[in-house]
Design a protein around this motif. Sequence first.
Motif, PDB file in Angstrom:
ATOM      1  N   MET A   1      -9.898 -25.991   4.370  1.00  0.00           N
ATOM      2  CA  MET A   1      -8.607 -25.407   4.010  1.00  0.00           C
ATOM      3  C   MET A   1      -8.184 -25.956   2.641  1.00  0.00           C
ATOM      4  N   THR A   2      -7.804 -25.049   1.743  1.00  0.00           N
ATOM      5  CA  THR A   2      -7.405 -25.488   0.424  1.00  0.00           C
ATOM      6  C   THR A   2      -5.997 -26.044   0.448  1.00  0.00           C
ATOM      7  N   THR A   3      -5.734 -27.053  -0.343  1.00  0.00           N
ATOM      8  CA  THR A   3      -4.405 -27.638  -0.439  1.00  0.00           C
ATOM      9  C   THR A   3      -3.573 -26.835  -1.429  1.00  0.00           C
ATOM     10  N   THR A   4      -2.274 -27.159  -1.468  1.00  0.00           N
ATOM     11  CA  THR A   4      -1.386 -26.464  -2.395  1.00  0.00           C
ATOM     12  C   THR A   4      -1.843 -26.663  -3.827  1.00  0.00           C
ATOM     13  N   ARG A   5      -2.220 -27.908  -4.171  1.00  0.00           N
ATOM     14  CA  ARG A   5      -2.642 -28.179  -5.542  1.00  0.00           C
ATOM     15  C   ARG A   5      -3.947 -27.473  -5.868  1.00  0.00           C
ATOM     16  N   THR A   6      -4.831 -27.345  -4.888  1.00  0.00           N
ATOM     17  CA  THR A   6      -6.077 -26.620  -5.127  1.00  0.00           C
ATOM     18  C   THR A   6      -5.777 -25.159  -5.419  1.00  0.00           C
ATOM     19  N   ARG A   7      -4.843 -24.584  -4.680  1.00  0.00           N
ATOM     20  CA  ARG A   7      -4.470 -23.198  -4.947  1.00  0.00           C
ATOM     21  C   ARG A   7      -3.842 -23.055  -6.327  1.00  0.00           C
ATOM     22  N   VAL A   8      -3.019 -24.037  -6.717  1.00  0.00           N
ATOM     23  CA  VAL A   8      -2.450 -24.024  -8.066  1.00  0.00           C
ATOM     24  C   VAL A   8      -3.558 -24.104  -9.108  1.00  0.00           C
ATOM     25  N   LEU A   9      -4.537 -24.964  -8.851  1.00  0.00           N
ATOM     26  CA  LEU A   9      -5.655 -25.106  -9.779  1.00  0.00           C
ATOM     27  C   LEU A   9      -6.419 -23.798  -9.925  1.00  0.00           C
ATOM     28  N   GLY A 138      -8.016 -34.611 -10.574  1.00  0.00           N
ATOM     29  CA  GLY A 138      -8.754 -35.035  -9.388  1.00  0.00           C
ATOM     30  C   GLY A 138      -9.235 -33.843  -8.579  1.00  0.00           C
ATOM     31  N   ASP A 139      -8.358 -32.837  -8.424  1.00  0.00           N
ATOM     32  CA  ASP A 139      -8.745 -31.625  -7.696  1.00  0.00           C
ATOM     33  C   ASP A 139      -9.873 -30.899  -8.424  1.00  0.00           C
ATOM     34  N   PHE A 140      -9.760 -30.823  -9.761  1.00  0.00           N
ATOM     35  CA  PHE A 140     -10.791 -30.138 -10.535  1.00  0.00           C
ATOM     36  C   PHE A 140     -12.133 -30.840 -10.386  1.00  0.00           C
ATOM     37  N   ASN A 141     -12.147 -32.160 -10.552  1.00  0.00           N
ATOM     38  CA  ASN A 141     -13.418 -32.889 -10.457  1.00  0.00           C
ATOM     39  C   ASN A 141     -14.016 -32.799  -9.059  1.00  0.00           C
ATOM     40  N   GLY A 142     -13.150 -32.758  -8.044  1.00  0.00           N
ATOM     41  CA  GLY A 142     -13.639 -32.588  -6.687  1.00  0.00           C
ATOM     42  C   GLY A 142     -14.263 -31.217  -6.472  1.00  0.00           C
ATOM     43  N   LEU A 143     -13.584 -30.168  -6.949  1.00  0.00           N
ATOM     44  CA  LEU A 143     -14.141 -28.827  -6.821  1.00  0.00           C
ATOM     45  C   LEU A 143     -15.429 -28.684  -7.613  1.00  0.00           C
ATOM     46  N   ARG A 144     -15.472 -29.320  -8.773  1.00  0.00           N
ATOM     47  CA  ARG A 144     -16.696 -29.285  -9.570  1.00  0.00           C
ATOM     48  C   ARG A 144     -17.845 -29.925  -8.794  1.00  0.00           C
ATOM     49  N   VAL A 264     -20.120 -31.345  -0.342  1.00  0.00           N
ATOM     50  CA  VAL A 264     -19.247 -30.184  -0.545  1.00  0.00           C
ATOM     51  C   VAL A 264     -17.888 -30.430   0.108  1.00  0.00           C
ATOM     52  N   ALA A 265     -17.906 -30.979   1.320  1.00  0.00           N
ATOM     53  CA  ALA A 265     -16.656 -31.229   2.052  1.00  0.00           C
ATOM     54  C   ALA A 265     -15.760 -32.210   1.313  1.00  0.00           C
ATOM     55  N   VAL A 266     -16.326 -33.331   0.847  1.00  0.00           N
ATOM     56  CA  VAL A 266     -15.488 -34.324   0.165  1.00  0.00           C
ATOM     57  C   VAL A 266     -15.005 -33.803  -1.180  1.00  0.00           C
ATOM     58  N   GLY A 267     -15.803 -32.954  -1.816  1.00  0.00           N
ATOM     59  CA  GLY A 267     -15.355 -32.365  -3.074  1.00  0.00           C
ATOM     60  C   GLY A 267     -14.091 -31.537  -2.903  1.00  0.00           C
ATOM     61  N   LEU A 268     -13.994 -30.829  -1.790  1.00  0.00           N
ATOM     62  CA  LEU A 268     -12.822 -29.995  -1.532  1.00  0.00           C
ATOM     63  C   LEU A 268     -11.583 -30.819  -1.189  1.00  0.00           C
ATOM     64  N   LEU A 269     -11.798 -32.027  -0.664  1.00  0.00           N
ATOM     65  CA  LEU A 269     -10.677 -32.853  -0.204  1.00  0.00           C
ATOM     66  C   LEU A 269     -10.335 -34.002  -1.151  1.00  0.00           C
ATOM     67  N   SER A 270     -11.087 -34.164  -2.231  1.00  0.00           N
ATOM     68  CA  SER A 270     -10.922 -35.359  -3.062  1.00  0.00           C
ATOM     69  C   SER A 270      -9.593 -35.405  -3.806  1.00  0.00           C
ATOM     70  N   ALA A 322     -13.910 -40.550  -8.631  1.00  0.00           N
ATOM     71  CA  ALA A 322     -12.835 -41.478  -9.006  1.00  0.00           C
ATOM     72  C   ALA A 322     -13.032 -42.014 -10.417  1.00  0.00           C
ATOM     73  N   ALA A 323     -14.265 -42.391 -10.747  1.00  0.00           N
ATOM     74  CA  ALA A 323     -14.531 -42.951 -12.080  1.00  0.00           C
ATOM     75  C   ALA A 323     -14.289 -41.919 -13.169  1.00  0.00           C
ATOM     76  N   LEU A 324     -14.791 -40.695 -12.983  1.00  0.00           N
ATOM     77  CA  LEU A 324     -14.613 -39.662 -14.009  1.00  0.00           C
ATOM     78  C   LEU A 324     -13.141 -39.319 -14.187  1.00  0.00           C
ATOM     79  N   THR A 325     -12.421 -39.181 -13.090  1.00  0.00           N
ATOM     80  CA  THR A 325     -10.996 -38.855 -13.187  1.00  0.00           C
ATOM     81  C   THR A 325     -10.231 -39.949 -13.908  1.00  0.00           C
TER      82      THR A 325
END
Length: 406
Positions: A1-9, A138-144, A264-270, A322-325
């Motif tokens: 499930m996408t979060t609010t910030r992910t939808r904004v992104l 953080g959301d962008f790097n996770g989705l990436r 993939v799962a942690v990328g969506l939730l990071s 975390a490091a890249l962000t």
Amino acid sequence: MTTTRTRVLLRDRNARLYLAGVLISGFGTSALWLASGVWVKDLTGSDGLAALCMLAMWAPTLAGPLLGALADRVRRKPLLIGTNLLLAALLPTLFTVDSPDRVWLLYAVLFLYGAAGVVHDAAESALVATAVAPSLLGDFNGLRMAITEGMKLVAPLAGVGLYAAYGGPSVALLDAVTFVIATALYAALRVRESRPEPSERTPATEGARHLWSHPALRALVLAGGTTMLFAGLNGALIYAVVDGLGHSPAWTGVLYAAQGAGSVAVGLLSGPALRRLGERRFAAYGIALTAVATGLRALPSDPVALACSAASGVGLPCVLIAALTAVQRETPDALLGRTVATANTLVFAPNVLGLAVGAVLVELLDQRPLSAVLGVLWLATVVPLLQNPASTGRTASKSRSDANPA
């Protein structure tokens, strides 16, 4: 499930274009990654020469600080477009690789591919930091990460299938086409850039100096490098794990698929996890999960092995994200390209050493005690990240405004 910030992104035009470019070019890269080794194996019959394909692609990472400096000396959007077009033009030269005496050309192209990739990643990460809102990094790097790992689940098989049906040139052509499409996506980005002033063209080593002088970044990058060293050691044991379970080597694909699904799962939730925990704790918990999963691989059980692979897939990317962000948030724009490239070198280069040492150890010692000891040692690396949780990186990640100090 996408979060609010992910939808904004995902409603952000630049973010969508970036992620689409990552998806398309990542598919081509992952397809060529596996097919190139099969190509060399078929032409030469040598496992060692086939393994050199990965070395050719990874070797330019060692020159990351120098290559990444290019992203601070010219405008980044044209640099992204240029590197994509260069690779699109370079890949068709592989159409002539049809005999063992032409394998050198494949190595040369893969080496240039890796070098262009270092420049591309530095320019992309730096441009993202200015094109995407700091609160969404953080959301962008996770989705990436989720997209990149998702491609690894399907693209290598697609590449090998295409290779089996039509040969190596067809895979090279596919990859070239993906770079052309990615070029069009990057060209559509709406960003404002000014040419760097000569006074901003500080030495390539300035990125390393910035990382070392910043306590939060230093801790995260060192944790990332240590994690990738142990990940290399762990990866070298994979065939011994499968053998101990009584399966054929092909069963490694099942374990890698489970690991990819976890990533993939942690990328969506990071994104939400980073805001809740901060970079240091997010990285520490991920490393701890990976370490425990590594130690438990000493147990001879199929369900345990699958669960441990999935857990490693969840835990391993945490410190990388975390490091890249943190680097993107805590680095002045004029230094961002070379700092990202330097951080990537420090984080990913130890993986090669880990693979080499692990390949020797697995020949000398049994896999089960090796996995158990590796898990304990890996778990100990979490301590420095938890000793000083009140860091600038953590504060920045938990701030609602997420103001970029740069």
